[in-house]
Design a protein around this motif. Sequence first.
Motif, short mmCIF file in Angstrom:
data_model
loop_
_atom_site.label_atom_id
_atom_site.label_comp_id
_atom_site.label_asym_id
_atom_site.label_seq_id
_atom_site.Cartn_x
_atom_site.Cartn_y
_atom_site.Cartn_z
N LEU A 365 6.34 38.95 61.05
CA LEU A 365 7.19 39.69 61.98
C LEU A 365 6.98 41.19 61.89
O LEU A 365 7.25 41.92 62.85
CB LEU A 365 8.66 39.37 61.69
CG LEU A 365 9.14 37.96 62.04
CD1 LEU A 365 10.55 37.75 61.51
CD2 LEU A 365 9.11 37.76 63.55
N ARG A 368 9.53 44.40 63.24
CA ARG A 368 10.34 44.07 64.42
C ARG A 368 11.73 43.60 64.00
O ARG A 368 11.91 42.96 62.96
CB ARG A 368 9.66 42.98 65.24
CG ARG A 368 8.31 43.39 65.82
CD ARG A 368 7.67 42.23 66.57
NE ARG A 368 6.38 42.59 67.13
CZ ARG A 368 5.22 42.49 66.48
NH1 ARG A 368 5.23 42.05 65.23
NH2 ARG A 368 4.10 42.84 67.06
N VAL A 389 13.28 37.50 68.56
CA VAL A 389 12.69 38.75 68.09
C VAL A 389 12.81 39.80 69.20
O VAL A 389 12.48 39.52 70.36
CB VAL A 389 11.21 38.57 67.70
CG1 VAL A 389 10.65 39.86 67.13
CG2 VAL A 389 11.06 37.43 66.71
N THR A 391 11.72 42.68 71.48
CA THR A 391 10.42 43.14 71.95
C THR A 391 10.60 44.37 72.83
O THR A 391 11.69 44.63 73.34
CB THR A 391 9.70 42.05 72.76
OG1 THR A 391 10.52 41.64 73.86
CG2 THR A 391 9.41 40.84 71.88
N GLU A 396 4.12 41.51 74.27
CA GLU A 396 4.36 41.42 72.83
C GLU A 396 4.57 39.98 72.38
O GLU A 396 4.34 39.65 71.21
CB GLU A 396 5.59 42.26 72.47
CG GLU A 396 5.64 42.64 71.00
CD GLU A 396 6.62 43.76 70.73
OE1 GLU A 396 6.87 44.03 69.55
OE2 GLU A 396 7.15 44.35 71.70
N ARG A 397 4.99 39.09 73.29
CA ARG A 397 5.12 37.68 72.94
C ARG A 397 3.79 37.12 72.45
O ARG A 397 3.72 36.42 71.44
CB ARG A 397 5.61 36.88 74.14
CG ARG A 397 7.06 37.09 74.46
CD ARG A 397 7.41 36.68 75.89
NE ARG A 397 7.15 35.28 76.15
CZ ARG A 397 7.37 34.71 77.33
NH1 ARG A 397 7.84 35.43 78.35
NH2 ARG A 397 7.12 33.43 77.52
N THR A 399 1.30 38.76 71.16
CA THR A 399 0.97 39.36 69.87
C THR A 399 1.69 38.65 68.74
O THR A 399 1.12 38.40 67.67
CB THR A 399 1.34 40.86 69.89
OG1 THR A 399 0.66 41.51 70.96
CG2 THR A 399 0.97 41.51 68.56
N LEU A 400 2.97 38.32 68.96
CA LEU A 400 3.74 37.62 67.93
C LEU A 400 3.19 36.23 67.69
O LEU A 400 3.07 35.79 66.53
CB LEU A 400 5.20 37.54 68.37
CG LEU A 400 6.06 38.78 68.12
CD1 LEU A 400 7.33 38.72 68.94
CD2 LEU A 400 6.38 38.90 66.64
N ALA A 403 0.22 36.49 65.57
CA ALA A 403 0.55 36.82 64.18
C ALA A 403 1.05 35.60 63.42
O ALA A 403 0.67 35.37 62.26
CB ALA A 403 1.61 37.93 64.15
N PHE A 404 1.88 34.78 64.05
CA PHE A 404 2.36 33.56 63.39
C PHE A 404 1.19 32.63 63.07
O PHE A 404 1.11 32.07 61.97
CB PHE A 404 3.36 32.84 64.29
CG PHE A 404 4.70 33.54 64.42
CD1 PHE A 404 5.33 34.06 63.31
CD2 PHE A 404 5.31 33.65 65.66
CE1 PHE A 404 6.57 34.70 63.41
CE2 PHE A 404 6.54 34.28 65.79
CZ PHE A 404 7.17 34.82 64.66
N ASP A 413 6.64 28.73 72.00
CA ASP A 413 7.31 29.80 72.73
C ASP A 413 8.46 29.19 73.56
O ASP A 413 8.23 28.38 74.47
CB ASP A 413 6.31 30.51 73.65
CG ASP A 413 6.91 31.75 74.31
OD1 ASP A 413 8.12 32.00 74.15
OD2 ASP A 413 6.16 32.47 75.00
N THR A 453 15.17 41.57 58.09
CA THR A 453 13.91 41.40 57.36
C THR A 453 14.03 41.93 55.94
O THR A 453 13.57 41.30 54.98
CB THR A 453 12.77 42.11 58.09
OG1 THR A 453 12.68 41.61 59.43
CG2 THR A 453 11.44 41.88 57.39
#
Length: 520
Positions: A365, A368, A389, A391, A396-397, A399-400, A403-404, A413, A453
């Motif tokens: 994360l 964020r 999250v 944004t 950006e969705r 990108t997340l 990353a996951f 999603d 976080t």
Amino acid sequence: MSVLAEQVTPTTFGEHELLRQTVGARVYDVARETALQPAQLLSARLGQRVLLKREDQQPVFSFKLRGAYNRMAGLDAAQRARGVIAASAGNHAQGVALAAARLGVHAVIVMPVTAPQVKVDAVRRLGGAQVEVVLVGDSYSDAQAAAAQLQAQHGYTFVHPFDDPAVIAGQATVGMEILRQHPGPLHAVFVPVGGGGLLAGVAGYIKALRPDVKVIGVQTCDSDAMAQSLEAGTPVSLAEVGLFADGTAVKRVGDLTFELCRQYVDAMLRVDTDAICAAIRDVFQDTRSVPEPAGALALAGLKQYVATHGASAEPMVAIVSGANLNFDRLRFVAERAEVGEQREAVFAVTIPEERGSFRRFCAALGQRSITEFNYRIGNAAEAHIFVGVQTTRGDERGTLIDAFREHGFGVLDLTDDELAKLHLRHMIGGRTPLANDELLYRFEFPERPGALTRFLGHMHPDWNISLFHYRNQGADYGRILVGIQVPSDERPLFQSFLDALGYPFRDESDNAAYRLLLRA
């Protein structure tokens, strides 16, 4: 049932007759000329000058007063003596009620049982002894059918909410005011649409005097009778309508409003519930007023138009048509506004059920802000997390998600999943045999970007988290619920950990509801 067949046909109520009736409309006996207000914050964000026509400032908090009063002021003595009847989801009913009280006319008002209570109460208050309220059916069309039966039985004069020339001319005064208040260049005027009275009147008036100005109607995706009718070339009837924007929940548009819209309207847009919620928040941020869903419909369409076509050098106007919102709907609006503005992405993330997984999840994360976090242990091998999250941009969705996946997590999603956003987010968890030695604690921490976080980062790695719930409620302090598996011989060490953590906490392990619903 329609007064159209008795009084006028689409060919006789043309441009000149509409102008004549609009200029002579008697709306200002009870209505006021509302502000055309710059939306400065939204304009800066969109790079497009936006003006809000504040019909939510009317005495009944809706434009509907204009058409209703204009129609009833034109009744002859015999019609007034017999009384009137109206069908309405709420705002037209308030206009009829106030007109009945002012003119001394008995009015029967049929409303669907789904009408917001704030509107039902307002009708009774505004009309007083002159008004009788009847609640029937689930939509305006159901109420209209019941009103037709009562009209036939008692000989009332029907005051149509949209398909009547006097009503349309009354609503057209909104367009008249817009052109008077802003005589300079305008790119477009966005109008919310139910049965089409406001759109027909505004479009007919503006196009007669300023054909260069676009007039664009906006409907919800699930109550788009006018859009479907214009596409089909004839009025169509919807089997069902969505009720979130109850002020525009109409199954069939009027014959006259359809013809006028077909002649004068440049385009129709459809928007979803999340976009409307985001527009409600936009109006609030610029005006400190809260419109009803139908009241924010036009602004949601304006924003969609700018996103699709780009900004214009000329201003755009959105009619804020009403503010009769039930207070308890604010929870839902606030919940969905972030998604509607693409400021929140929602995911289901699968991580290994092992120590260190939550830290890796937090690393994915980054910095964020987490808006929601729901988890309940249910599988010895995998943990399934529902997470929202914050944004700042649409891409950006993606990108997340990347990353996951880079951290080896499965991801789904859910940002556009209605079932997940409406129901499943509240149903994560339950009893589980895996939550042995579980303690339940509530914590509070200062609500700052990245606060959750950081809280997760402070959690001791030696104990497994078996339950976690957090939702950002916009308060100064974040409140979370955590289930932690701590063997009995490690409880003193756990107490030392709590004392060193530095966050206020409360032990809920003996809470009766928790033991009944979540403990195995």
